[in-house]
Design a protein around this motif. Structure first.
Motif, short mmCIF file in Angstrom:
data_model
loop_
_atom_site.label_atom_id
_atom_site.label_comp_id
_atom_site.label_asym_id
_atom_site.label_seq_id
_atom_site.Cartn_x
_atom_site.Cartn_y
_atom_site.Cartn_z
N SER A 64 -3.46 0.14 -3.26
CA SER A 64 -2.86 -1.14 -2.88
C SER A 64 -2.78 -2.06 -4.08
O SER A 64 -3.68 -2.10 -4.92
N ASP A 68 5.04 7.29 0.87
CA ASP A 68 4.73 6.38 1.97
C ASP A 68 3.37 6.75 2.58
O ASP A 68 3.03 7.94 2.65
N PRO A 69 2.62 5.76 3.02
CA PRO A 69 1.36 6.08 3.70
C PRO A 69 1.62 6.88 4.98
O PRO A 69 2.60 6.67 5.67
N ILE A 91 1.01 7.63 8.71
CA ILE A 91 0.62 6.73 9.80
C ILE A 91 -0.35 7.45 10.73
O ILE A 91 -0.06 8.54 11.21
N TYR A 109 2.75 -0.97 12.33
CA TYR A 109 2.36 -0.66 10.94
C TYR A 109 3.46 0.11 10.21
O TYR A 109 3.70 -0.10 9.02
N ALA A 110 4.16 0.97 10.92
CA ALA A 110 5.21 1.79 10.30
C ALA A 110 6.35 0.96 9.73
O ALA A 110 7.11 1.43 8.88
N PHE A 143 5.70 -1.09 5.49
CA PHE A 143 5.44 -0.47 4.19
C PHE A 143 6.02 -1.28 3.04
O PHE A 143 5.37 -1.48 2.03
N LYS A 144 7.26 -1.72 3.16
CA LYS A 144 7.94 -2.43 2.06
C LYS A 144 8.03 -3.94 2.33
O LYS A 144 8.84 -4.63 1.72
N LEU A 149 -4.94 6.28 -0.72
CA LEU A 149 -4.05 5.12 -0.69
C LEU A 149 -4.40 4.17 -1.81
O LEU A 149 -5.58 3.98 -2.15
N THR A 191 0.84 -1.20 0.00
CA THR A 191 0.00 0.00 0.00
C THR A 191 0.87 1.25 0.00
O THR A 191 1.82 1.34 0.78
N LEU A 192 0.56 2.18 -0.89
CA LEU A 192 1.30 3.44 -0.99
C LEU A 192 0.32 4.60 -1.09
O LEU A 192 -0.83 4.43 -1.53
#
Length: 689
Positions: A441, A467-468, A470, A638-639, A642-643, A439, A399-400
């Protein structure tokens, strides 16, 4: 054309093994094209999309029919890269058999192709491609296929090589050797003596497989009698259709060597739609049932793919699951509860649309501009509506954030992504109500990159990825009392309000407001104003401006003025008390923590657990699954995820997958919290400037 003369064959395999090249050679041999399409020249029938030409790799499913030996073969070419697994699943959902293309060393793509075929119990043949390469080693490849995929893999051909080039084959069924001419045709020749023992071993293996298909043949086998060529062919076809035998053929698609033999094999041995297909469906009462294709039944279509064409509009690709479909037919969409008129029908050969007068049971076709129909819908009888089993698509893994490069394009992004989601149901996008960020995905970096390029090239929308954001939270750790005084005198009517509020950690996530005022220090009519001020305040905490949770606020005292006290004064007084109290109450930052389930082969366990620990994760347990797989259960901030889709794929050679689900909020470690707070303050300062 009869349904028994149809063959629906999906091409599966790792990216770069030559699936599209094999399909192009088949089309050329059948006279469906007048030249052999080359991927590096960007002129293939099947990789026609701008993204595919640029990448020199398939990113979408493509269909191409051709006629061969009094049969019609629908070749379904699928991408090999795992970011486009949704396209593979769409192809598998309407195929009756599979050609798994392999090349070089055993790859994870070959394993996944095998698993895809297993998921639908598809009869399959393995085509070992690129056998004209100098370093090609058939014995090594065949050995790896048997080791990894099992004894059902049985070579039917052996390569004849001279000067490190493929010049002919030995047929294990007929025990004959042949040489290729410049057009890929075979001329019988003397069998090389060094291959004779190997050929006899193949023939014996075939005899065992054939014997297992029939009791009479088993007796004959144990009696030491040789099978006739007809018995071997009949028994081999039964074994293939029962998935107890996966024949291994060979050739080189780029040079069109061995492709005609593969085409013969598809027509002679692979099943028609009537021979093996059983369709799962749900009837009007909700009961789960099965049906076999019925050429004489009411026309029933399963829409397995949608193409969002900016010029033609929505194009629906379907399989005729029963009956015969003709133009100008009205069918009932059981998923949407609406009629759909099927106007002109056609078959696709890559991008080319070829109108047809009818499509028989089992055939694949397309129709434009249906009103409500999307992928996975069933079109059929209104009096007896059914829902055919849908394709289950993989969940997005990456998700970005996505934002327009030009102001005012937000609406255009949403409408364009909606069209692309019709085409690719794996895509997910939404606006995060809390952060305000849109966002998107997908299954991985390549998947999202293709979406971004399609937005630009098809719909003229340029976007940037990020990046999403947070959704952090703030809370307090101790109980304090704070005062808030709002006093304003500027001539005329003034404003006055004073409150004393106790702040403490609360049990509920949302603000819990109470009052414990004695002697009318604050009149009751101002209690709602105090609460309103606090409700507005908890939207932005004092540390980094994030929402405040688990806060209990009790109004215990205050003062008012009989003339100057107004609602607005107590709203402001409450906000002042909030800021003062939060700073004294040991405020802390909270971060979302995800429950993560990672599915991996056992051999990657150490690497995956070590990586989860580096991500501040806590491994809660491991559960053994079937086929040497393991489920690792963990909780990870969650942080740190991302990758993870990209990193897990790298760690496990794309053999791993994972699911996530929100678990709860937890306190951020001090060193990390300080960086987040400093970054937030920097952004707030920039916004003020």
């Amino acid at each position: 054309m009869k349904s028994s003369d149809l063959r629906n064959v999906v091409l599966l395999g790792h990216g770069g093994v030559g699936k599209t090249s094999a399909a192009e050679a088949m089309l050329y041999n059948a006279g469906a094209t007048d030249r052999l399409g080359r991927i590096n020249e960007g002129n293939t029938v099947l990789d026609y999309d701008q993204e595919e030409i640029r990448r020199q790799a398939s990113v979408s499913l493509a269909i191409a029919p051709f006629d061969w030996k009094n049969s019609t073969v629908n070749i379904i070419d699928t991408p090999g890269y795992f970011d486009f697994a949704g396209e593979m699943l769409e192809g598998v959902s309407v195929a009756d058999s599979a050609v798994i293309v392999a090349a070089g060393a055993m790859s994870v793509g070959t394993e996944k192709a095998w698993d895809f075929a297993n998921s639908r119990n598809l009869p399959r043949v393995i085509f070992v491609n690129k056998m004209n390469d100098d370093t090609a080693d058939f014995d090594k490849i065949y050995g790896e296929l048997k080791d990894v995929l099992g004894r059902s893999c049985v070579a039917l051909q052996l390569p004849i090589r001279k000067n490190n080039k493929l010049v002919g084959i030995v047929d294990g069924i007929t025990m004959e050797a042949s040489m290729f001419d410049q057009d890929g045709n075979l001329t019988e020749c003397e069998m090389p003596e060094e291959l004779r023992a190997q050929a006899e071993e193949i023939n014996n293996n075939l005899s065992e497989i054939v014997a297992e298909t029939d009791d009479a043949l088993m007796e004959k086998f144990f009696g030491g009698e040789k099978f006739t060529k007809e018995e071997i062919i009949r028994g081999l076809k039964i074994a293939i259709n029962h998935c107890t035998c996966a024949p291994v053929l060979l050739g080189s698609a780029y040079e069109n060597i061995g492709i005609k033999k593969l085409m013969d094999f598809i027509v002679d041995y692979m099943p028609s739609p009537l021979e093996r297909t059983v369709l799962d469906y749900t009837d009007a009462s909700g009961a789960q049932k099965q049906m076999k294709p019925d050429p004489d039944g009411h026309p029933t279509l399963f829409v397995y793919k949608t193409i969002a064409d900016p010029f033609v509009g929505r194009l629906s690709l379907f399989r005729v699951c029963s009956g015969t479909l003709k133009p100008d037919t009205v069918l009932y969409n059981a998923n949407k509860g609406a009629d759909e008129r099927i106007a002109q029908i056609f078959v696709l050969r890559g991008r080319k649309q070829i109108p047809v007068k009818e499509l028989v049971c089992g055939d694949l076709g397309a129709v434009a501009k249906l009103n409500v129909t999307v992928t996975n819908d069933t079109l059929g009888s209104k009096s007896n509506p059914i829902l055919l089993a849908p394709t289950v698509f993989p969940k997005p893994q990456l998700t970005l954030g996505i934002a327009p490069k030009a102001r005012g394009d937000e609406e255009k992004i949403s409408s364009s992504l909606s069209k692309l989601r019709d085409e690719d149901p794996v895509i997910s996008f939404y606006q995060n109500a809390e952060t305000g960020q849109m966002l998107i995905s997908g299954l991985g970096d390549q998947h999202i990159d293709v979406i971004v390029n399609k937005l630009k090239n098809r719909y003229g929308v340029s976007v940037q990825l990020e990046d999403p954001k947070i959704p952090y939270r703030e809370t307090i750790r101790k109980k304090v009392s704070a005062e808030g005084l709002h006093k304003k005198q500027s001539g005329g009517a003034g404003q006055y309000g004073k409150v004393v509020i106790e702040f403490e950690p609360g049990e509920k996530e949302e603000l819990e407001f109470c009052e414990r005022v004695f002697g009318g220090a604050v009149p009751k009519q101002f209690f709602p104003s105090v609460e309103k001020g606090l409700q507005e305040s908890v939207r932005h905490g004092v540390l980094a401006g994030y929402p405040v949770v688990h806060l209990k606020a009790t109004l215990v005292d205050g003062k008012y003025h009989p003339v100057d006290s107004k609602e607005v004064a107590f709203v402001s007084a409450a906000k002042i008390a909030f800021k003062a109290g939060m700073k004294q109450a040991a405020p802390v930052l909270l971060e979302p923590v995800e429950s993560v389930k990672v599915y991996i082969p056992d051999r990657y366990m150490g690497d995956v657990i070590g990586d989860l620990n580096k991500r501040r994760g806590r491994v809660l347990g491991m559960n053994p699954l079937e086929n040497g797989m393991q489920e690792v259960v963990a909780e990870v901030p969650y942080a740190e995820l991302f990758k993870y889709a990209t990193d897990l794929r790298s760690m496990t050679q794309a053999r791993g997958s994972f699911d996530t689900e929100f678990a709860r909020y937890e306190e951020v470690p001090d060193n990390i919290a300080q960086k987040i707070i400093e970054e937030a303050k920097r952004h707030m300062s920039e916004d003020e400037d």
